[in-house]
Every structure is written in structure tokens, then in C-alpha cells.
Design a protein around this motif. Structure first.
Motif, PDB file in Angstrom:
ATOM      1  N   PRO A 269      35.612  40.407  23.332  1.00 45.35           N
ATOM      2  CA  PRO A 269      35.490  38.982  23.661  1.00 45.35           C
ATOM      3  C   PRO A 269      36.813  38.207  23.735  1.00 45.35           C
ATOM      4  CG  PRO A 269      33.742  39.624  22.165  1.00 45.35           C
ATOM      5  CD  PRO A 269      34.660  40.804  22.260  1.00 45.35           C
ATOM      6  N   PRO A 270      37.764  38.400  22.795  1.00 47.10           N
ATOM      7  CA  PRO A 270      39.014  37.634  22.899  1.00 47.10           C
ATOM      8  C   PRO A 270      39.807  37.916  24.175  1.00 47.10           C
ATOM      9  CG  PRO A 270      38.760  38.484  20.670  1.00 47.10           C
ATOM     10  CD  PRO A 270      37.689  39.136  21.508  1.00 47.10           C
ATOM     11  N   PHE A 271      39.528  39.053  24.839  1.00 52.66           N
ATOM     12  CA  PHE A 271      40.238  39.391  26.077  1.00 52.66           C
ATOM     13  C   PHE A 271      39.531  38.868  27.324  1.00 52.66           C
ATOM     14  CE2 PHE A 271      42.782  43.385  24.608  1.00 52.66           C
ATOM     15  CZ  PHE A 271      43.458  42.589  23.695  1.00 52.66           C
ATOM     16  N   LYS A 272      38.371  38.246  27.146  1.00 50.43           N
ATOM     17  CA  LYS A 272      37.592  37.808  28.314  1.00 50.43           C
ATOM     18  C   LYS A 272      38.404  36.895  29.227  1.00 50.43           C
ATOM     19  CE  LYS A 272      33.336  35.434  29.683  1.00 50.43           C
ATOM     20  NZ  LYS A 272      32.107  34.726  29.204  1.00 50.43           N
ATOM     21  N   LYS A 273      39.150  35.963  28.644  1.00 49.22           N
ATOM     22  CA  LYS A 273      39.905  35.016  29.463  1.00 49.22           C
ATOM     23  C   LYS A 273      41.115  35.662  30.145  1.00 49.22           C
ATOM     24  CE  LYS A 273      42.486  33.294  25.407  1.00 49.22           C
ATOM     25  NZ  LYS A 273      42.795  32.090  24.600  1.00 49.22           N
ATOM     26  N   TYR A 274      41.420  36.910  29.756  1.00 48.62           N
ATOM     27  CA  TYR A 274      42.558  37.613  30.355  1.00 48.62           C
ATOM     28  C   TYR A 274      42.130  38.657  31.388  1.00 48.62           C
ATOM     29  CZ  TYR A 274      45.129  35.615  26.389  1.00 48.62           C
ATOM     30  OH  TYR A 274      45.685  34.764  25.462  1.00 48.62           O
ATOM     31  N   ARG A 275      40.867  38.633  31.786  1.00 47.84           N
ATOM     32  CA  ARG A 275      40.399  39.652  32.732  1.00 47.84           C
ATOM     33  C   ARG A 275      41.100  39.563  34.081  1.00 47.84           C
ATOM     34  NH1 ARG A 275      33.882  39.261  31.413  1.00 47.84           N
ATOM     35  NH2 ARG A 275      34.000  40.339  29.385  1.00 47.84           N
ATOM     36  N   ILE A 276      41.777  38.477  34.311  1.00 47.28           N
ATOM     37  CA  ILE A 276      42.552  38.347  35.544  1.00 47.28           C
ATOM     38  C   ILE A 276      43.542  39.499  35.698  1.00 47.28           C
ATOM     39  CG2 ILE A 276      44.251  36.865  34.376  1.00 47.28           C
ATOM     40  CD1 ILE A 276      44.737  35.452  36.978  1.00 47.28           C
ATOM     41  N   PHE A 277      44.043  40.050  34.575  1.00 45.74           N
ATOM     42  CA  PHE A 277      45.010  41.151  34.644  1.00 45.74           C
ATOM     43  C   PHE A 277      44.341  42.447  35.112  1.00 45.74           C
ATOM     44  CE2 PHE A 277      46.899  38.192  31.581  1.00 45.74           C
ATOM     45  CZ  PHE A 277      48.141  38.009  32.178  1.00 45.74           C
ATOM     46  N   LEU A 278      43.085  42.625  34.751  1.00 43.84           N
ATOM     47  CA  LEU A 278      42.342  43.775  35.269  1.00 43.84           C
ATOM     48  C   LEU A 278      42.168  43.645  36.768  1.00 43.84           C
ATOM     49  CD1 LEU A 278      40.664  46.335  34.947  1.00 43.84           C
ATOM     50  CD2 LEU A 278      38.687  44.891  34.360  1.00 43.84           C
ATOM     51  N   GLY A 279      41.768  42.456  37.222  1.00 44.55           N
ATOM     52  CA  GLY A 279      41.605  42.242  38.659  1.00 44.55           C
ATOM     53  C   GLY A 279      42.906  42.407  39.411  1.00 44.55           C
ATOM     54  N   CYS A 280      43.973  41.864  38.856  1.00 41.35           N
ATOM     55  CA  CYS A 280      45.281  41.976  39.505  1.00 41.35           C
ATOM     56  C   CYS A 280      45.701  43.437  39.641  1.00 41.35           C
ATOM     57  CB  CYS A 280      46.331  41.197  38.710  1.00 41.35           C
ATOM     58  SG  CYS A 280      47.968  41.182  39.474  1.00 41.35           S
ATOM     59  N   TYR A 281      45.470  44.222  38.580  1.00 42.62           N
ATOM     60  CA  TYR A 281      45.803  45.646  38.646  1.00 42.62           C
ATOM     61  C   TYR A 281      45.020  46.341  39.753  1.00 42.62           C
ATOM     62  CZ  TYR A 281      46.120  50.577  37.488  1.00 42.62           C
ATOM     63  OH  TYR A 281      46.319  51.937  37.574  1.00 42.62           O
ATOM     64  N   LEU A 282      43.720  46.115  39.785  1.00 43.12           N
ATOM     65  CA  LEU A 282      42.870  46.810  40.757  1.00 43.12           C
ATOM     66  C   LEU A 282      43.230  46.420  42.193  1.00 43.12           C
ATOM     67  CD1 LEU A 282      39.430  46.559  38.925  1.00 43.12           C
ATOM     68  CD2 LEU A 282      40.936  48.557  39.101  1.00 43.12           C
ATOM     69  N   PHE A 283      43.439  45.125  42.426  1.00 37.91           N
ATOM     70  CA  PHE A 283      43.782  44.689  43.783  1.00 37.91           C
ATOM     71  C   PHE A 283      45.149  45.219  44.212  1.00 37.91           C
ATOM     72  CE2 PHE A 283      40.665  41.146  43.006  1.00 37.91           C
ATOM     73  CZ  PHE A 283      39.828  41.454  44.071  1.00 37.91           C
ATOM     74  N   THR A 284      46.124  45.209  43.294  1.00 42.29           N
ATOM     75  CA  THR A 284      47.478  45.648  43.657  1.00 42.29           C
ATOM     76  C   THR A 284      47.527  47.150  43.877  1.00 42.29           C
ATOM     77  OG1 THR A 284      48.361  43.830  42.308  1.00 42.29           O
ATOM     78  CG2 THR A 284      49.908  45.524  43.012  1.00 42.29           C
ATOM     79  N   ILE A 285      46.859  47.905  43.012  1.00 46.85           N
ATOM     80  CA  ILE A 285      46.815  49.359  43.190  1.00 46.85           C
ATOM     81  C   ILE A 285      46.116  49.722  44.499  1.00 46.85           C
ATOM     82  CG2 ILE A 285      45.580  51.402  42.365  1.00 46.85           C
ATOM     83  CD1 ILE A 285      48.189  51.133  41.011  1.00 46.85           C
ATOM     84  N   ALA A 286      45.042  49.011  44.816  1.00 47.20           N
ATOM     85  CA  ALA A 286      44.333  49.258  46.079  1.00 47.20           C
ATOM     86  C   ALA A 286      45.249  48.982  47.266  1.00 47.20           C
ATOM     87  CB  ALA A 286      43.083  48.397  46.152  1.00 47.20           C
ATOM     88  N   LEU A 287      46.027  47.899  47.169  1.00 51.19           N
ATOM     89  CA  LEU A 287      46.954  47.562  48.251  1.00 51.19           C
ATOM     90  C   LEU A 287      48.024  48.617  48.410  1.00 51.19           C
ATOM     91  CD1 LEU A 287      47.959  45.497  50.347  1.00 51.19           C
ATOM     92  CD2 LEU A 287      49.224  44.368  48.487  1.00 51.19           C
ATOM     93  N   PHE A 288      48.626  49.030  47.309  1.00 51.06           N
ATOM     94  CA  PHE A 288      49.658  50.066  47.358  1.00 51.06           C
ATOM     95  C   PHE A 288      49.088  51.375  47.916  1.00 51.06           C
ATOM     96  CE2 PHE A 288      52.370  47.970  43.870  1.00 51.06           C
ATOM     97  CZ  PHE A 288      53.331  47.558  44.788  1.00 51.06           C
ATOM     98  N   THR A 289      47.879  51.715  47.479  1.00 53.34           N
ATOM     99  CA  THR A 289      47.264  52.960  47.950  1.00 53.34           C
ATOM    100  C   THR A 289      47.018  52.899  49.449  1.00 53.34           C
ATOM    101  OG1 THR A 289      46.165  53.213  45.803  1.00 53.34           O
ATOM    102  CG2 THR A 289      45.348  54.562  47.628  1.00 53.34           C
ATOM    103  N   PHE A 290      46.490  51.784  49.923  1.00 53.84           N
ATOM    104  CA  PHE A 290      46.233  51.620  51.349  1.00 53.84           C
ATOM    105  C   PHE A 290      47.526  51.724  52.168  1.00 53.84           C
ATOM    106  CE2 PHE A 290      46.106  48.733  55.032  1.00 53.84           C
ATOM    107  CZ  PHE A 290      45.095  49.332  55.773  1.00 53.84           C
TER     108      PHE A 290
END
Length: 515
Positions: A269-290
Motif C-alpha cells: 500500500p505505501p507504494f501505491k502512489k509511486y506506481r508511476i515508476f512501474l508504468g514508466c519502466y514498462l512504457f520505456t522498455i517497450a519503446l526501446f524494444t520496438f
């Protein structure tokens, strides 16, 4: 699970100091003294003599560090010091993120150890923009953590400044922002788009990077051409699956920490407000992979994940976890890194590495860009033979009477930069049609003699093109080090120009710039 109390700012400072001391020691002792600097380092060091708001090869920040190194004497100690410094600063920022997340001693120890023995250790042995790039990615993430935690608008300005100086270090940080924007839109933090401070901070970043943008415009955006060439010649050969495999290999010793960060973002729960970092990782890795990016482009994504993962692992209260699993976890992070360090660093001499190269061969590390097997990994071979090349050129230059009208012309930037770095004749100024040197050709002086450094393994008959232009063309040197990437490089002395060499060189420069 439990929520930790904040670690007092000074309580564990000795731990951080110890890690930083070890960090600096490792950056110096993991390179055998028979190795020279790497070819890219010589180019960056030469930029100190040509300060500008941009270069064909890199943004300007590296040249500012090069200028400081020049003021400090230009010795190898200082060349190695600054990438180690930015690696230590990356560790410090991870430490501060852990503190902000209420991590205590175990999280601080685990996060610092994971950063210390990660691929960042390998990146930091070379004076290249990559060390700066990783530091500024991490600093930008720290500013975002602080903003989310405090909602203080000053951290938006801090994030903008980190981005701007990261941009002036390496344009790679743009991909962080591209991955961050959709992550913002998908979380509650999208409200930041309604705040005027967000746009003011964006304006601050724009002002800081504007001189480089103006330089790019004035020089017909050479970085765009360079990226296009990179995509056509190198990235086209990158396999997407290999990119993803290398992400794991780079952080194999801390993989459990990174996985823990992902779990924490979802379930803690204390990390809920920081989930933006999970999204940022996934989007950036997807971009680099593409885009078929090189694997090391994404290294800046991981320090912040290591911080979150270390804090989450500290919160676990499984029976026996503190007494047994914490020490095992620390030992595994260090232990898994040892074989990778032994492989990734030129700890042994070139001859010893060649003698014991079976593991390198099994891992495919002896196969170079040319697709052939060689004596050493290409990265290591790129650090051999440069000082000897400079000595040979010096011996030729010393015996020329008309030094003021003699040009040292090389085939690549590594040759030119190494000769300039090691030569005892500081007014000799070797140049090339390659990389930034194409803009530093001394066409204002009359050229009568040329010392030509050529990437070749041919006899003197190969100089037939130059023979009609000079009174004499002599083969005067050669790189005979079988471990060097420059093995076979020849040195020719072309004396007594019969034609307007300046004009020919200017025409060749213009032709290459138009390509």
C-alpha cells in the motif's frame, strides 16, 4: 508487513562513506595497467580544446568535464575519477530515495550493494556520457519521488533541471520522458498537467537546453544524421530478444530486488502512489524494444527500482527472514556479481586473457562487429595499442624539419585522439575526417607534409593514390600488437606536397559533411 521509521540523516552516514570509498577503489583496480584508455575517451578529452554548445558525437556536458580534467593535468587518474564520481553520486541518490521511502539500515545496505556491483560499475570505468546519463536519470526519478511525497512544486523545477542537464549529457534521457508521460496520464498524478509550476519548470528546462538546440540548428542537426546512420548500420542488427536478455544479465545479481520492486508497486500500500515508476519502466522498455535499442540505453531505469525493491524487501516479516534470509540475500547479491566482474573487466593482462579465453569464446564475447572471432573481446581490444601508436608517430614527427607545415591525418577518431593525448608534441594536433575531428581540420595553415595513419594491412603499393601528390611516400610504422583492435594499422610519411593539399582536404571534408 510493516512500515519503517525514517533513517536519521546522519545515523548511517559511515555506511555510505564506506560504499563510496570501495566504489572509487574498484574503479581503479579493476583495470590491468597494460590497458590504455578506450578510443571514445580520447575524443571526449580532445573536446576540451574545442568547447562548443554541441558536437557531432555527443552533447556538450562531457566537454565541460574534459576541460576540468585538462586543468587538473589531464592525467589518467582524473580521467578515471569523474566517471567514478558520477557512479558514486548515483549511489548517493539511490541512498536518498531509500531514505525518502522510509528505508532503514538493511534497505540502505542492500540498495548500495546492488548498485555497487551492478553493470554501472562497468560503465563507470570509461570516461563517456553513459555515467552522466545514468546519474541524471536517477536524479530525475529522485525529484519525482520527492514531488509525489511532498507535493512541493520546487521538485518539479528540480526534475526539469535534472532532465535539462541529462539532455546536455546524452539525448537518451528523452526516452525517459516519453515513457513517463503516458504513465502520468494513467495515474492520479495527471493532475500535475493542471499546475502552472509544471509549465514553468518545462520552460526552465527549455532555456537550459536552448543553446544546444540553436547549435544543432546552425549545424544542420548533425545528431539526427548520426542517429539515422546508427539505426542503419548498428541498430538494424540488434535483436529485440537479445535486448531483453541483456537487461537481465546486466542486473542478474540484483534481479530479486527488481522483482521485489514490481511486487511492491502492486501489493504494498505505501507504494501505491509511486506506481508511476512501474508504468514508466514498462512504457520505456517497450519503446526501446520496438526501436531495437542497444541494451545499455536502458540502464538508467534500474537504480530507482533497486531503491524501491530494497525498501520492500526490508518490510517483509516472514518467520526467520531477518536472521537467515537477509544475510543470504546480501551474500547472493555480492556472490552472483563476482563471476560477472571477472568477465566484464580487463583485470588480467591481454596475453593472460587470450590464454584463458575459453569462457569468453563460449559466451560469444570474442566475436566482433565484423562477425569474426578475435583474440580478445572487442571492448578490451579497443583499449590496447594507443600509446604505442602515439610513440611511433612522435618518432616520425621528431625527424621532420618542416613541422609547422606537417599534418597528422588519421582514419578514425580513436587514432587522432590517442596521438593527441600521448604525444609529447602538444602542437602536433592529429585530426581525421571521422566524428568531430572533421570540424577541427587546420586548413588555415599550408600543408606540405602529411603523416598518414591508415586502418590497413597492406604493402606500400597501396599508397598509389598519394604518390603523384608528394615527392616521396614512405611506410614508417605499423601496429604489430595482435591484441589491439588497431592491429595492422600503418603509418606513412608523405613529404613534399606537389599539389594544393589544403584544397583537396577541404573538398573531401565538404563531401563527407554533405553525406
Amino acid at each position: 508487513m510493516r512500515t519503517n521509521n525514517p533513517a536519521p540523516a546522519k545515523k548511517y552516514i559511515w555506511v555510505l562513506i564506506a560504499f563510496i570509498v570501495v566504489k572509487f577503489l574498484l574503479q581503479y583496480v579493476l583495470i590491468h595497467p597494460e590497458f590504455d584508455l578506450q578510443r571514445d575517451e580520447y575524443l571526449h578529452l580532445d573536446q576540451a580544446d574545442h568547447l562548443a554548445w554541441g558536437y557531432i558525437s555527443v552533447p556538450p556536458f562531457t566537454s565541460w568535464i574534459s576541460y576540468i580534467i585538462r586543468l587538473l593535468g589531464n592525467g589518467v587518474f582524473w580521467v578515471k575519477f569523474f566517471p567514478a564520481l558520477f557512479g558514486a553520486l548515483t549511489m548517493l541518490v539511490v541512498w536518498k530515495i531509500i531514505e525518502e521511502l522510509k528505508g532503514s539500515l538493511f534497505a540502505l545496505l542492500l540498495g548500495s550493494l546492488a548498485i555497487l556491483v551492478s553493470v554501472i560499475l562497468r560503465i563507470n570505468i570509461l570516461f563517456q556520457p553513459n555515467s552522466l546519463d545514468i546519474f541524471f536519470w536517477t536524479l530525475l526519478y529522485y525529484a519525482i519521488v520527492k514531488y509525489i511525497s511532498t507535493q512541493n512544486g520546487k521538485w518539479l523545477y528540480a526534475a526539469a533541471t535534472a532532465f535539462a542537464f541529462g539532455f546536455l549529457s546524452k539525448y537518451n534521457i528523452v526516452f525517459l520522458v516519453i515513457g513517463l508521460l503516458p504513465a502520468l496520464l494513467l495515474t492520479e498524478h495527471r493532475k500535475v498537467f493542471a499546475q502552472k509550476q509544471f509549465y514553468f519548470s518545462f520552460g526552465l528546462a527549455f532555456i537550459i537546453i536552448l543553446p544546444n538546440l540553436i547549435w544543432q540548428y546552425a549545424n544542420n542537426f548533425p545528431t539526427v544524421s548520426q542517429l539515422k546512420e546508427l539505426a542503419e548500420t548498428q541498430l538494424v542488427n540488434v535483436k529485440r530478444l537479445d535486448f531483453l536478455k541483456e537487461q537481465f544479465l546486466y542486473f542478474v545479481s540484483s534481479a530479486i530486488i527488481i522483482v521485489a520492486a514490481f511486487i511492491g508497486f502492486i501489493f504494498y500500500p505505501p507504494f501505491k502512489k509511486y506506481r508511476i515508476f512501474l508504468g514508466c519502466y514498462l512504457f520505456t522498455i517497450a519503446l526501446f524494444t520496438f526501436m531495437k535499442a542497444k541494451a545499455y540505453y536502458a540502464i538508467g531505469l534500474y537504480p530507482v527500482l533497486i531503491a524501491f525493491g530494497s525498501v520492500y524487501l526490508e518490510t517483509l516479516t516472514v518467520a526467520g527472514y531477518k536472521k537467515y534470509f537477509r544475510p543470504v540475500l546480501m551474500a547472493s547479491v555480492a556472490g552472483l556479481a563476482v563471476p560477472l566482474i571477472l568477465i566484464a573487466f580487463p583485470i588480467q593482462s591481454p596475453s593472460e586473457i587470450h590464454k584463458n579465453n575459453k569462457l569468453y569464446k563460449a559466451l560469444g564475447m570474442l566475436r566482433w562487429e565484423d562477425g569474426k572471432e578475435h583474440n580478445l573481446p572487442q571492448d578490451f581490444a579497443d583499449m590496447i595499442g594507443w600509446s604505442d601508436l602515439a610513440k611511433q608517430v612522435d618518432s616520425v614527427y621528431k625527424n621532420i624539419d618542416d613541422k609547422a607545415h606537417t599534418l597528422v591525418l588519421c582514419d578514425n577518431y580513436g587514432q587522432a585522439g590517442a596521438i593527441n593525448y600521448y604525444s609529447s608534441f602538444k602542437n602536433m594536433n592529429a585530426v581525421s575526417f571521422n566524428a568531430d575531428y572533421i570540424n577541427w581540420l587546420p586548413l588555415e595553415k599550408e600543408i606540405r607534409n602529411v603523416i598518414q595513419v591508415k586502418e590497413m594491412n597492406e604493402d606500400d603499393s597501396a599508397r598509389t593514390r598519394e604518390r603523384p601528390l608528394f615527392d616521396s611516400v614512405l611506410s614508417v610504422g605499423r601496429n604489430n600488437n595482435p591484441y589491439s583492435r588497431e592491429y595492422g594499422t600503418r603509418i606513412f610519411l608523405l613529404k613534399g606536397a606537389k599539389a594544393d593539399i589544403n584544397k583537396r582536404i577541404a573538398n573531401e571534408r565538404d563531401r563527407r559533411l554533405r553525406r
